[in-house]
Design a protein around this motif. Structure first.
Motif, PDB file in Angstrom:
ATOM      1  N   TYR A   1      33.469  81.511   0.242  1.00  0.00           N
ATOM      2  CA  TYR A   1      32.420  80.801  -0.489  1.00  0.00           C
ATOM      3  C   TYR A   1      32.613  79.294  -0.308  1.00  0.00           C
ATOM      4  O   TYR A   1      33.613  78.731  -0.748  1.00  0.00           O
ATOM      5  N   ASN A   2      31.668  78.660   0.348  1.00  0.00           N
ATOM      6  CA  ASN A   2      31.636  77.198   0.530  1.00  0.00           C
ATOM      7  C   ASN A   2      33.004  76.638   0.934  1.00  0.00           C
ATOM      8  O   ASN A   2      33.536  75.731   0.303  1.00  0.00           O
TER       9      ASN A   2
ATOM     10  N   GLU B   1      33.702  75.598   4.264  1.00  0.00           N
ATOM     11  CA  GLU B   1      33.545  75.138   5.645  1.00  0.00           C
ATOM     12  C   GLU B   1      34.645  74.175   6.096  1.00  0.00           C
ATOM     13  O   GLU B   1      34.998  74.133   7.266  1.00  0.00           O
TER      14      GLU B   1
ATOM     15  N   ASP C   1      31.102  86.982   2.991  1.00  0.00           N
ATOM     16  CA  ASP C   1      30.361  85.779   2.635  1.00  0.00           C
ATOM     17  C   ASP C   1      29.644  86.036   1.314  1.00  0.00           C
ATOM     18  O   ASP C   1      28.676  86.774   1.245  1.00  0.00           O
TER      19      ASP C   1
ATOM     20  N   ALA D   1      27.477  81.910   0.321  1.00  0.00           N
ATOM     21  CA  ALA D   1      27.838  80.507   0.523  1.00  0.00           C
ATOM     22  C   ALA D   1      26.608  79.689   0.913  1.00  0.00           C
ATOM     23  O   ALA D   1      25.711  80.166   1.620  1.00  0.00           O
ATOM     24  N   THR D   2      26.585  78.433   0.466  1.00  0.00           N
ATOM     25  CA  THR D   2      25.442  77.568   0.737  1.00  0.00           C
ATOM     26  C   THR D   2      25.766  76.472   1.746  1.00  0.00           C
ATOM     27  O   THR D   2      24.924  75.614   2.020  1.00  0.00           O
ATOM     28  N   ASP D   3      26.977  76.469   2.291  1.00  0.00           N
ATOM     29  CA  ASP D   3      27.327  75.504   3.332  1.00  0.00           C
ATOM     30  C   ASP D   3      27.325  76.225   4.691  1.00  0.00           C
ATOM     31  O   ASP D   3      26.624  77.218   4.859  1.00  0.00           O
ATOM     32  N   ASP D   4      28.117  75.750   5.633  1.00  0.00           N
ATOM     33  CA  ASP D   4      28.129  76.362   6.963  1.00  0.00           C
ATOM     34  C   ASP D   4      29.108  77.539   7.092  1.00  0.00           C
ATOM     35  O   ASP D   4      29.309  78.059   8.193  1.00  0.00           O
ATOM     36  N   SER D   5      29.703  77.952   5.995  1.00  0.00           N
ATOM     37  CA  SER D   5      30.664  79.060   6.053  1.00  0.00           C
ATOM     38  C   SER D   5      30.089  80.336   6.670  1.00  0.00           C
ATOM     39  O   SER D   5      30.766  80.977   7.498  1.00  0.00           O
TER      40      SER D   5
ATOM     41  N   ASN E   1      25.467  85.803  -3.924  1.00  0.00           N
ATOM     42  CA  ASN E   1      26.605  85.325  -4.691  1.00  0.00           C
ATOM     43  C   ASN E   1      26.836  86.190  -5.934  1.00  0.00           C
ATOM     44  O   ASN E   1      25.938  86.373  -6.752  1.00  0.00           O
TER      45      ASN E   1
ATOM     46  N   GLU F   1      39.167  71.296  -6.252  1.00  0.00           N
ATOM     47  CA  GLU F   1      37.895  72.009  -6.318  1.00  0.00           C
ATOM     48  C   GLU F   1      38.049  73.462  -6.750  1.00  0.00           C
ATOM     49  O   GLU F   1      37.074  74.140  -7.048  1.00  0.00           O
TER      50      GLU F   1
END
Length: 354
Positions: free
Chosen positions: A26-27, A29, A53, A56-60, A81, A248
């Motif tokens: 999850y997020n 990247e 996955d 995830a909202t990034d490039d993961s 999610n 984080e």
């Protein structure tokens, strides 16, 4: 029980046991490639890497797919999610290996992690094997990745111990572990927490057991049941896992009433299990007492619904403590105070790593 690590002749990949490595994503990247590279570079090559996955909202997600496209050992599952527990459960449901391992998506595995853990399991007949881990900060990631890729030396000792639930509940204060080692009791070998990484499990341990979804402390919630299923655990005295300390992460920044309540609920579940099995619930005492006290520091503690929740947990805590004998209560209270002092030092030195 202890013994020297015995080097065995390497067998063909086709006859080596298949290990399923489950990584909830999850997020991540910024760190994911380090994690995945360290798993795919394992000296034990017969593995399936299951990247889940979790929306995830990034490039993961794209990074996961890239690895799957170039290595047939990688399976990627994309899902909405639902939290880490749902991702872990998805991975468990998809796993086909004889053995199960987990890793966090921002951590790094030593290249001999699976090889050494598997050797310990197969030569001792243990239900779970574990190794040592080391924390590191973001600024150290390149050096740690290089060290992990080089690989740790073979362990000098394999220690096997019985009654894992008792060890989990009673061997957790660092200062007492150090004292035990000084006295020649090899106490550090019996220490482990509820984290699922840096472990190798026999597949059957997870039959009918899954993480509770929709709550924090999902690993604590299953710990008691999981460890009570085990007869013995093998420990190897070498660092095989590198744990990134990031501001984080949930455990480092989450401070809501819900977070503390879920930790209390998980601790209380293990507390009751220990009472049923005649085990002194030292670690769970620390968890339930601390969680109730810390609820008053939560940013949303002034809301009426959270006040009511706090009173509910206080009542349950009182009921739980009343079930302890006087000697048990004294022992639990002493280790709780000692662990609080250690936590103060830990928070200042480890959680603030850069």
């Amino acid at each position: 029980m202890g013994g020297l690590y015995v080097c065995v002749e390497r067998v063909a990949v086709s006859s080596a046991p298949l290990i399923s490595v489950i990584v909830p994503v999850y997020n991540a990247e910024k760190y994911l490639r380090h994690c995945v590279d360290s798993i795919l570079a394992q000296s034990h090559t017969n593995l399936e890497l299951i990247l889940v996955d979790d929306g995830a909202t990034d490039d993961s997600p794209q990074i996961c797919d890239e690895y799957a496209a170039r290595d047939p050992r990688v399976t990627v599952i994309h899902q909405d999610n639902g939290g880490i527990a749902k991702a872990q459960n998805t991975g468990l449901d998809a796993a086909s290996g004889d053995y199960i391992a987990f890793a966090d998506n921002d951590d790094i595995l030593d290249r001999h992690n699976l090889e050494y853990l598997l050797h310990a399991l197969e030569t001792t007949g243990a239900d779970m094997s574990k190794a040592r881990w080391r924390q590191f900060g973001v600024s150290q990631i390149a050096d740690v990745a290089q060290e992990a890729a080089w690989g740790a030396d073979e362990p000098s000792k394999v220690t096997v111990f019985a009654h894992p639930l008792t060890a989990y509940q009673t061997v957790f204060c660092k200062s007492l572990r150090l004292l035990g080692d000084k006295l020649g009791r090899n106490t550090e070998a019996r220490y482990f927490n509820e984290a699922n990484w840096c472990r190798l499990y026999r597949r059957e341990l997870w039959e009918g057991l899954r993480f509770p979804e929709g709550m924090y402390a999902q690993d604590v919630m299953v710990a008691g049941e999981l460890y009570s299923r085990m007869d013995k655990v093998a420990d190897i005295d070498v660092v095989l896992y590198y744990w990134l300390q990031s501001a984080e992460s949930v455990t480092h920044k989450q401070r809501s009433t819900g977070f503390y309540h879920d930790n209390f609920t998980a601790g209380a579940t293990n507390f009751r299990l220990c009472l049923e099995k005649g085990v002194r619930p030292g670690r769970s005492y620390y968890t339930v007492v601390g969680s109730v006290n810390e609820q008053t520091t939560a940013s949303d503690c002034s809301l009426q619904e959270n006040r009511d929740l706090h009173e509910q947990d206080k009542k349950e805590l009182s009921d739980l403590l009343a079930k302890l004998t006087v000697p048990q209560r004294i022992q639990c209270a002493v280790t709780q105070k000692l662990r609080l002092a250690e936590k103060y030092v830990y928070d200042r030195k480890i959680k603030n790593m850069r």
